[in-house]
Design an enzyme around this catalytic site. Structure first.
Site, PDB file in Angstrom:
ATOM      1  N   PRO A 198      35.819  25.094  43.749  1.00  0.00           N
ATOM      2  CA  PRO A 198      35.515  26.438  44.258  1.00  0.00           C
ATOM      3  C   PRO A 198      34.220  26.444  45.070  1.00  0.00           C
ATOM      4  O   PRO A 198      33.399  25.516  44.969  1.00  0.00           O
ATOM      5  CB  PRO A 198      35.364  27.270  42.974  1.00  0.00           C
ATOM      6  CG  PRO A 198      35.981  26.457  41.890  1.00  0.00           C
ATOM      7  CD  PRO A 198      35.809  25.029  42.285  1.00  0.00           C
ATOM      8  N   GLY A 202      28.475  22.957  44.274  1.00  0.00           N
ATOM      9  CA  GLY A 202      27.567  21.836  44.504  1.00  0.00           C
ATOM     10  C   GLY A 202      28.196  20.624  45.167  1.00  0.00           C
ATOM     11  O   GLY A 202      27.692  19.508  45.004  1.00  0.00           O
ATOM     12  N   HIS A 419      33.851  58.296  30.089  1.00  0.00           N
ATOM     13  CA  HIS A 419      34.650  57.190  30.617  1.00  0.00           C
ATOM     14  C   HIS A 419      34.148  55.840  30.084  1.00  0.00           C
ATOM     15  O   HIS A 419      34.938  55.036  29.572  1.00  0.00           O
ATOM     16  CB  HIS A 419      34.585  57.216  32.153  1.00  0.00           C
ATOM     17  CG  HIS A 419      35.422  56.176  32.829  1.00  0.00           C
ATOM     18  ND1 HIS A 419      36.605  56.460  33.454  1.00  0.00           N
ATOM     19  CD2 HIS A 419      35.240  54.831  32.980  1.00  0.00           C
ATOM     20  CE1 HIS A 419      37.111  55.345  33.962  1.00  0.00           C
ATOM     21  NE2 HIS A 419      36.297  54.345  33.696  1.00  0.00           N
ATOM     22  N   GLU A 420      32.837  55.597  30.179  1.00  0.00           N
ATOM     23  CA  GLU A 420      32.290  54.309  29.748  1.00  0.00           C
ATOM     24  C   GLU A 420      32.343  54.140  28.232  1.00  0.00           C
ATOM     25  O   GLU A 420      32.612  53.051  27.732  1.00  0.00           O
ATOM     26  CB  GLU A 420      30.845  54.167  30.253  1.00  0.00           C
ATOM     27  CG  GLU A 420      30.685  54.186  31.763  1.00  0.00           C
ATOM     28  CD  GLU A 420      31.547  53.144  32.469  1.00  0.00           C
ATOM     29  OE1 GLU A 420      31.843  52.096  31.864  1.00  0.00           O
ATOM     30  OE2 GLU A 420      31.939  53.388  33.623  1.00  0.00           O
ATOM     31  N   ASP A 496      39.669  50.453  37.687  1.00  0.00           N
ATOM     32  CA  ASP A 496      40.269  50.016  36.420  1.00  0.00           C
ATOM     33  C   ASP A 496      41.788  49.913  36.543  1.00  0.00           C
ATOM     34  O   ASP A 496      42.401  48.952  36.064  1.00  0.00           O
ATOM     35  CB  ASP A 496      39.915  50.993  35.300  1.00  0.00           C
ATOM     36  CG  ASP A 496      38.410  51.069  35.047  1.00  0.00           C
ATOM     37  OD1 ASP A 496      37.741  50.052  35.270  1.00  0.00           O
ATOM     38  OD2 ASP A 496      37.935  52.143  34.641  1.00  0.00           O
TER      39      ASP A 496
END
Length: 611
Positions: A198, A202, A419-420, A496
């Site tokens: 990915p 490095g 909501h949270e 979501d």
């Protein structure tokens, strides 16, 4: 003095000697630079090969008072000769074009001036300008040569978290340093090594470390630098790159983003890019043609190995593929130690805790994290980086910059809080190795009005079916809380819902978690190391309708379970939300005490373990 009697010096060494006033005189030629040191330094004679264009070199020499002469390889009159030849060539090309235009105009009674002119202009001017570009130096590679010596030297000690990859490449280093040991026994070192993984893991740094460990020149070029609009320029640059490498052997040639020129060649010549194909063909020839490249090892990096041409990946060209993947917890700890060396850390900074919180981070992400924490500490006029700076940097990387200036209406603020808390209460009961560690209603990033942080307790590489169902319910917990409290929903659950839908669809089409459809992959993953890139196989309308039905069924059941949990814990939902509205952030022991009170409905376990 004969050129062969001069000693070869690296270009970077030559520049350092110029800047330190050690050089007596310089002669700049087209492909090389001759120079001598001052008499008090022995008056030694050297020559060097420039890394690229030398247009800025005269200005540097003037600033440091170094006398110089600028010549072509054949003397100072070759420029005039080249100009005459170039002018003659342009005149010949012009006459040839006019002759061809005249022939096209009189060769057919059906020809029109417009079509003849267009054909002649396209065929002759296009090819003429292409040849002119190559002749003027366009075919020379823009490769950069790094001398792996001195303070800038990169070694394996600078590359952490990829121990298995380093072991694979240690043999390359040993061959470059002690090649006779392998040649004596008849062994051949791999001609090429392909680093795959990915972005940000490095790969480029690892290639530089190989050259640094072996103490050989490192010639670097990006795949996109080969391709030009003119046909033949890419192939010419490949030839020039390998010619330069042979002159400096033993050395390493590093091609970054190999997929830019190494894509599978098209079976249909009309639809293919002829220039890219010619460049790839030349690369294939240079790596394993009739002419050997003794002492030249090619290392390439890509995050799209699945699209590379099979001829490029076969033994004899890129013999080895080395995976440089995202680091696990122990590797992240090693990477953090490397990047934290130049940073003053406070006594409360726990690198192991940071490594545990950053699952999924690449090496580049961790480097950015440490730097963000250092910037934050400096912004607050601290003498060292504290753990609070690191935690803030983690949230900044994940969720974006904190925006306290964004003022919400009381109703919006209440909606975000419920909501949270809904996410947190549902997530506290779900299986897996993650725990809810923080709830916030402080806006961040481009659109996040609040967020809930779930921290993994350990690295996981598989997602079980019950854990997947738990993630769906957690994602829909926020919307469910809005339904219970307000009797209606807001647009705040859009992200979501998108994530839950994608996860449910992958469960059906990629993971085979559907009894009706069975273990069939309906999506083809075309990007192994990049997000997205999947395409749907050819399926019947009936199967497509069944996939949609299965996805909806999975989301409906997860939604119903989230509603059941929050209805059972309605009082806790209310008290936790009021606390969050007062404090704005809940974490640590306060949050743990709230989540410990969550009660599970009777149907939770059967739903999680249903077949």
């Amino acid at each position: 003095m004969k050129p062969d009697s001069r000693s070869l010096s690296t270009y970077s060494t030559f520049l350092d000697q110029v800047k330190s006033s050690q050089v007596q005189r310089v002669v700049i030629k087209r492909d090389r630079i001759d120079y001598s040191l001052k008499p008090e330094l022995g008056g030694e004679q050297f020559y060097t090969l420039p890394n690229g264009p030398t247009d800025t070199l005269p200005g540097l020499l003037r600033r440091h008072g170094v006398p110089f002469t600028k010549l072509d390889d054949n003397g100072d009159t070759s420029g005039l000769v080249a100009g005459i030849l170039l002018s003659t060539g342009m005149l010949v090309g012009m006459f040839a074009w006019l002759a061809r235009l005249n022939q096209a105009g009189g060769g057919s009674n059906n020809s029109t001036p417009g079509s003849s002119f267009g054909s002649g202009l396209g065929n002759n001017f296009g090819g003429g300008f292409g040849g002119l570009g190559v002749g003027m130096g366009m075919g020379r590679s823009n490769a950069r040569v790094y001398n792996q010596a001195g303070k800038g030297k990169v070694t394996f000690a600078d590359v952490a978290g990829v121990d298995e990859s380093k072991q694979e490449l240690q043999e390359i280093v040993d061959f470059l340093a002690n090649g006779e040991k392998y040649r004596r026994i008849g062994a051949k070192i791999p001609k090429g090594v392909l680093l795959v993984g990915p972005p940000g893991t490095g790969k480029t740094l690892l290639a530089k470390a190989i050259a640094g460990e072996a103490g050989v020149p490192f010639i670097s070029m990006s795949g996109s630098e080969f391709v030009e609009v003119f046909v033949g320029v890419g192939a010419s640059r490949v030839r020039d790159l390998f010619n330069r490498a042979k002159r400096q052997a033993p050395c390493i040639v590093f091609i970054d983003e190999l997929d830019a020129i190494g894509k599978t060649r098209s079976a249909n010549p009309v639809g293919g890019n002829d220039e890219r194909d010619q460049t790839l063909n030349q690369l294939l020839t240079e790596m394993d043609g009739f002419d050997g490249n003794d002492g030249v090892i090619v290392i390439a990096a890509t995050n799209r190995p699945e699209i590379l041409d099979p001829a490029l990946r076969r033994p004899g060209r890129f013999d080895r593929q080395v995976l440089v993947d995202r680091p696990d917890k122990s590797s992240r700890l090693q990477i953090l130690k490397v990047h934290a060396r130049p940073v003053k850390l406070g006594e409360d900074v726990d690198l192991e805790a940071i490594a545990a919180q950053t699952a999924g981070f690449s090496g580049a992400d961790l480097a950015n994290l440490v730097n963000e924490a250092a910037l934050m500490a400096a912004r607050n006029n601290r003498q060292a980086v504290l753990m609070a700076d690191v935690n803030e940097a983690i949230e900044r990387v994940i969720a974006g910059l904190e925006k306290r200036s964004r003022v919400l209406t009381p109703l919006e603020r209440q909606t975000v809080a419920y909501h949270e808390v809904g996410h947190a209460l549902v997530g506290a009961l779900m299986p897996g190795n993650t725990k809810v560690s923080k709830i916030s209603i402080v806006p961040r990033g481009l659109g996040a009005l609040g967020y809930t942080v779930q921290t993994p307790e350990s690295d996981r590489f598989l997602l079980l079916e019950d854990e997947l169902r738990g993630q769906l319910a957690t994602l829909l917990g926020g919307r469910s809380a809005e339904e219970i409290v307000f009797g209606k929903v807001s647009t705040g659950a859009s992200d979501d819902i998108q994530r839950a839908t994608d996860l449910a669809e992958r469960a059906i089409t990629q993971y085979g978690m559907s009894e009706t459809l069975g273990p069939i992959a309906f999506d083809k993953n075309q990007a192994q190391f990049l997000d997205g890139g999947s395409t749907r196989r050819a399926i019947s309308p009936e199967v497509a309708a069944e996939i949609d039905r299965q996805v909806k069924q999975a989301l409906d059941k997860a939604h119903d379970m989230a509603l059941d949990i929050l209805r059972l814990n309605r009082d806790l939902l209310e008290s936790a939300t009021q606390t969050l509205l007062k404090e704005e952030v809940l974490e640590g022991s306060t949050l743990a005490a709230i989540l410990a009170q969550v009660k599970a409905p009777e149907g939770l376990q059967p739903w999680l373990t249903q077949s």
